[in-house]
Design an enzyme around this catalytic site. Structure first.
Site, PDB file in Angstrom:
ATOM      1  N   MET A  56       0.757  -1.163  -0.022  1.00  0.00           N
ATOM      2  CA  MET A  56       0.233   0.026   0.123  1.00  0.00           C
ATOM      3  C   MET A  56       0.951   1.188   0.198  1.00  0.00           C
ATOM      4  O   MET A  56       0.410   2.423   0.453  1.00  0.00           O
ATOM      5  CB  MET A  56      -0.784   0.060   1.343  1.00  0.00           C
ATOM      6  CG  MET A  56      -1.921  -1.088   1.016  1.00  0.00           C
ATOM      7  SD  MET A  56      -3.690  -0.574   2.053  1.00  0.00           S
ATOM      8  CE  MET A  56      -2.845  -0.298   3.646  1.00  0.00           C
ATOM      9  N   HIS A  60       9.158   1.168   3.227  1.00  0.00           N
ATOM     10  CA  HIS A  60      10.275   1.015   4.299  1.00  0.00           C
ATOM     11  C   HIS A  60      10.997  -0.223   4.016  1.00  0.00           C
ATOM     12  O   HIS A  60      10.831  -0.951   3.133  1.00  0.00           O
ATOM     13  CB  HIS A  60       9.462   1.062   5.328  1.00  0.00           C
ATOM     14  CG  HIS A  60       8.726   0.052   5.812  1.00  0.00           C
ATOM     15  ND1 HIS A  60       9.089  -1.238   5.869  1.00  0.00           N
ATOM     16  CD2 HIS A  60       7.399   0.292   6.172  1.00  0.00           C
ATOM     17  CE1 HIS A  60       7.968  -1.936   6.263  1.00  0.00           C
ATOM     18  NE2 HIS A  60       6.943  -1.205   6.304  1.00  0.00           N
ATOM     19  N   HIS A  63       9.348  -3.539   3.278  1.00  0.00           N
ATOM     20  CA  HIS A  63       8.945  -3.865   2.046  1.00  0.00           C
ATOM     21  C   HIS A  63      10.343  -4.256   0.930  1.00  0.00           C
ATOM     22  O   HIS A  63      10.058  -5.216   0.324  1.00  0.00           O
ATOM     23  CB  HIS A  63       8.336  -2.472   1.347  1.00  0.00           C
ATOM     24  CG  HIS A  63       6.997  -2.082   1.912  1.00  0.00           C
ATOM     25  ND1 HIS A  63       6.895  -1.044   2.591  1.00  0.00           N
ATOM     26  CD2 HIS A  63       5.808  -2.697   2.214  1.00  0.00           C
ATOM     27  CE1 HIS A  63       5.766  -0.923   3.201  1.00  0.00           C
ATOM     28  NE2 HIS A  63       5.003  -2.027   2.864  1.00  0.00           N
ATOM     29  N   GLN A 184       5.774 -11.165   7.381  1.00  0.00           N
ATOM     30  CA  GLN A 184       5.065 -11.953   8.789  1.00  0.00           C
ATOM     31  C   GLN A 184       4.475 -10.983   9.409  1.00  0.00           C
ATOM     32  O   GLN A 184       3.548 -11.376  10.307  1.00  0.00           O
ATOM     33  CB  GLN A 184       6.217 -12.716   9.365  1.00  0.00           C
ATOM     34  CG  GLN A 184       5.807 -13.567  10.425  1.00  0.00           C
ATOM     35  CD  GLN A 184       6.904 -14.353  11.258  1.00  0.00           C
ATOM     36  OE1 GLN A 184       7.915 -14.785  10.681  1.00  0.00           O
ATOM     37  NE2 GLN A 184       6.894 -14.229  12.664  1.00  0.00           N
ATOM     38  N   GLN A 189      -2.976 -12.230   7.513  1.00  0.00           N
ATOM     39  CA  GLN A 189      -3.380 -11.944   6.055  1.00  0.00           C
ATOM     40  C   GLN A 189      -2.529 -12.679   5.310  1.00  0.00           C
ATOM     41  O   GLN A 189      -3.447 -13.397   4.298  1.00  0.00           O
ATOM     42  CB  GLN A 189      -2.999 -10.414   5.926  1.00  0.00           C
ATOM     43  CG  GLN A 189      -2.870  -9.951   4.326  1.00  0.00           C
ATOM     44  CD  GLN A 189      -2.603  -8.689   4.258  1.00  0.00           C
ATOM     45  OE1 GLN A 189      -3.200  -7.681   4.878  1.00  0.00           O
ATOM     46  NE2 GLN A 189      -1.395  -8.436   3.618  1.00  0.00           N
ATOM     47  N   SER A 227       4.372   1.032   7.976  1.00  0.00           N
ATOM     48  CA  SER A 227       4.135   2.391   7.257  1.00  0.00           C
ATOM     49  C   SER A 227       3.455   3.328   8.569  1.00  0.00           C
ATOM     50  O   SER A 227       3.709   4.550   8.344  1.00  0.00           O
ATOM     51  CB  SER A 227       2.986   2.474   5.921  1.00  0.00           C
ATOM     52  OG  SER A 227       3.819   1.711   5.059  1.00  0.00           O
ATOM     53  N   ARG A 228       2.701   2.822   9.161  1.00  0.00           N
ATOM     54  CA  ARG A 228       2.049   3.593  10.174  1.00  0.00           C
ATOM     55  C   ARG A 228       2.815   3.860  11.373  1.00  0.00           C
ATOM     56  O   ARG A 228       2.584   4.851  12.236  1.00  0.00           O
ATOM     57  CB  ARG A 228       0.700   2.463  11.000  1.00  0.00           C
ATOM     58  CG  ARG A 228      -0.519   2.267   9.926  1.00  0.00           C
ATOM     59  CD  ARG A 228      -1.641   1.723  10.767  1.00  0.00           C
ATOM     60  NE  ARG A 228      -2.764   1.723   9.906  1.00  0.00           N
ATOM     61  CZ  ARG A 228      -3.116   1.030   9.096  1.00  0.00           C
ATOM     62  NH1 ARG A 228      -2.503  -0.219   9.045  1.00  0.00           N
ATOM     63  NH2 ARG A 228      -4.109   1.035   8.483  1.00  0.00           N
TER      64      ARG A 228
END
Length: 340
Positions: A56, A60, A63, A184, A189, A227-228
Site C-alpha cells: 500500500m 520502508h 517492503h 510476517q 493476512q 508504514s503506520r
C-alpha cells in the site's frame, strides 16, 4: 531482450486522477491492463518467472526486503502500490494513510535495477472503481474467507479480510505471478491468502508459492517496521516496542512449558507496567488484544494448553497495541510456517 531481471508494477490509489502529474522517474511506464498483459505474455513465452510484492506504498526496509527476496528468486519482479479502500472500516485511517509515491519510486530506483511502473488509470476496467463499489456496499463481486476472518485481527476489524481477499484476488488475476511475497508482520493476512490460493485452485500463484518473509525490525529495539510508524510522535515512539517485548515474554514462558493462560497474562502484565510509565510521560498506551492462536484454524488455544499439548502445528503469538492514536500490530510464530 529483457533489460534486466527486475520489473515493478505500481497501482495508484483511486483518488489519483489522470491529470495528476507523476513524479519524474527512470522507470518505464505501462498505462493499461492490456499493455501489462502483453508484457506478462512475453514473460510466459520466454519462460520467465515473475515475483510479486503487493503493497500500500509508504515503502520502508520491510517492503524492500520482500523486493530483494523476489529479485533473488525470480527472473522478473512486480511491485504494486494501492491503498485499498475496501479493507478500511469507515472509522479507520484511509484518508490519512501515508502516501509517499515520489519517495517510494526513489527507494525502488535505488535497488540499482531497471524498474517498470504499471499504473491502472481511471476507466471502466479500473480496479479502483470496482473496489469503490464494494466499499459503498453496492452490488458487486467480492471474496470472503468464510469462518476465518473473525479471529485475531478480524475480531477488531470485521470488514478487513473481505477487503484484502477481494483486492488480492484481483491483483493475482492481473499480475499472474509465479511467486508472491508477504511480510510476517501481517501473518493472518498472509496465511489466509495462502489458503485462498489453495481453496480456489489459483494457478498463479499456487498456494505453496505464497511466501511469508520474516518481519523486518528496528535493530536497536525490535520494533516491527510499518508504514503506520510514521504517525508516532518522538515521545510515543519510545513506547512503541512494548508489544514486541510482551510477545517475547509470552514466547519465553511458552518455551518453558507454561500454560497459554499464564503466557498471555504475563504478556499483559508487561504492557500494564509500561502503560503506567507512559502515562507519566503524557502518552496513552492501550492494549487491544494479545492472544495465542492455532495457525491453521486461527482458533484461540485453550487456557490450559502448553507446548506438550499444542502438537506440531505452529502457534501464533499476536497482538495489537494503541500508542497514542496509532494502532500497532506484531506477532511471533512458534514453529515452522511451512507446515501450514
Amino acid at each position: 531482450m529483457w533489460r534486466s531481471a527486475t520489473q515493478a508494477f505500481v497501482l495508484l490509489h483511486r483518488s489519483m486522477s489522470m491529470s495528476t502529474a507523476l513524479p519524474p522517474s527512470p522507470i518505464p511506464l505501462l498505462t493499461s491492463v492490456a499493455s501489462y498483459r502483453q508484457w506478462r505474455q512475453k514473460a510466459f513465452d520466454e519462460r520467465k518467472s515473475v515475483g510479486f510484492v503487493p503493497t500500500m506504498g509508504a515503502l520502508h526496509d520491510g517492503h524492500l526486503s520482500l523486493v530483494q527476496k523476489s529479485l533473488a528468486e525470480n527472473d522478473l519482479t512486480v511491485l504494486s502500490i494501492f491503498v485499498n479502500p475496501a479493507q478500511f472500516a469507515p472509522h479507520e485511517d484511509l484518508a490519512t494513510y501515508p502516501r509517499t509515491l515520489p519517495r517510494d519510486l526513489e527507494l525502488l530506483t535505488a535497488q540499482q535495477e531497471s524498474l517498470c511502473r504499471y499504473f491502472f488509470r481511471r476507466s471502466k476496467t479500473c480496479i479502483h472503481q470496482a473496489l469503490a463499489r464494494i466499499f459503498r456496499h453496492r452490488r458487486d463481486a467480492f471474496v470472503e474467507m468464510k469462518g476465518y476472518g473473525h479471529q485475531m485481527e478480524g475480531a477488531s476489524r470485521p470488514t478487513f479480510f473481505r477487503g484484502v481477499a477481494t483486492v488480492v484476488t484481483k491483483l493475482f488475476n492481473a499480475v499472474q505471478p509465479t511467486n508472491a511475497y508477504f511480510g510476517q508482520k501481517d501473518i493472518q493476512q498472509a496465511l489466509l491468502l495462502r489458503r485462498l490460493c489453495k481453496d480456489l485452485l489459483f494457478p498463479h500463484p499456487e498456494a505453496d508459492h505464497v511466501h511469508i518473509v520474516p518481519t523486518t525490525r528496528n535493530p536497536n529495539d525490535g520494533l516491527a517496521l510499518s508504514s503506520r510508524n510514521a504517525y508516532l510522535s518522538v515521545n510515543e515512539r519510545k513506547f512503541a516496542p512494548t508489544l514486541f517485548k510482551a510477545l517475547q515474554y509470552a514466547e519465553s514462558a511458552w518455551s518453558n512449558g507454561e500454560s497459554k493462560d499464564r503466557c498471555v497474562s504475563g504478556a499483559v502484565a508487561v504492557i500494564d507496567k509500561v502503560k503506567t510509565q507512559a502515562a507519566l510521560d503524557g502518552v496513552e498506551v492501550r492494549l487491544d488484544y494479545i492472544e495465542m492462536n492455532d495457525s491453521e484454524t486461527f482458533d484461540v488455544l485453550d487456557a490450559s494448553s502448553n507446548t506438550q499439548l499444542a502438537g506440531d502445528i505452529p502457534v501464533i503469538l499476536s497482538g495489537a497495541l494503541w500508542v497514542g492514536k496509532t494502532r500497532l500490530i506484531d506477532n511471533i510464530v512458534v514453529g515452522d510456517l511451512n507446515r501450514v
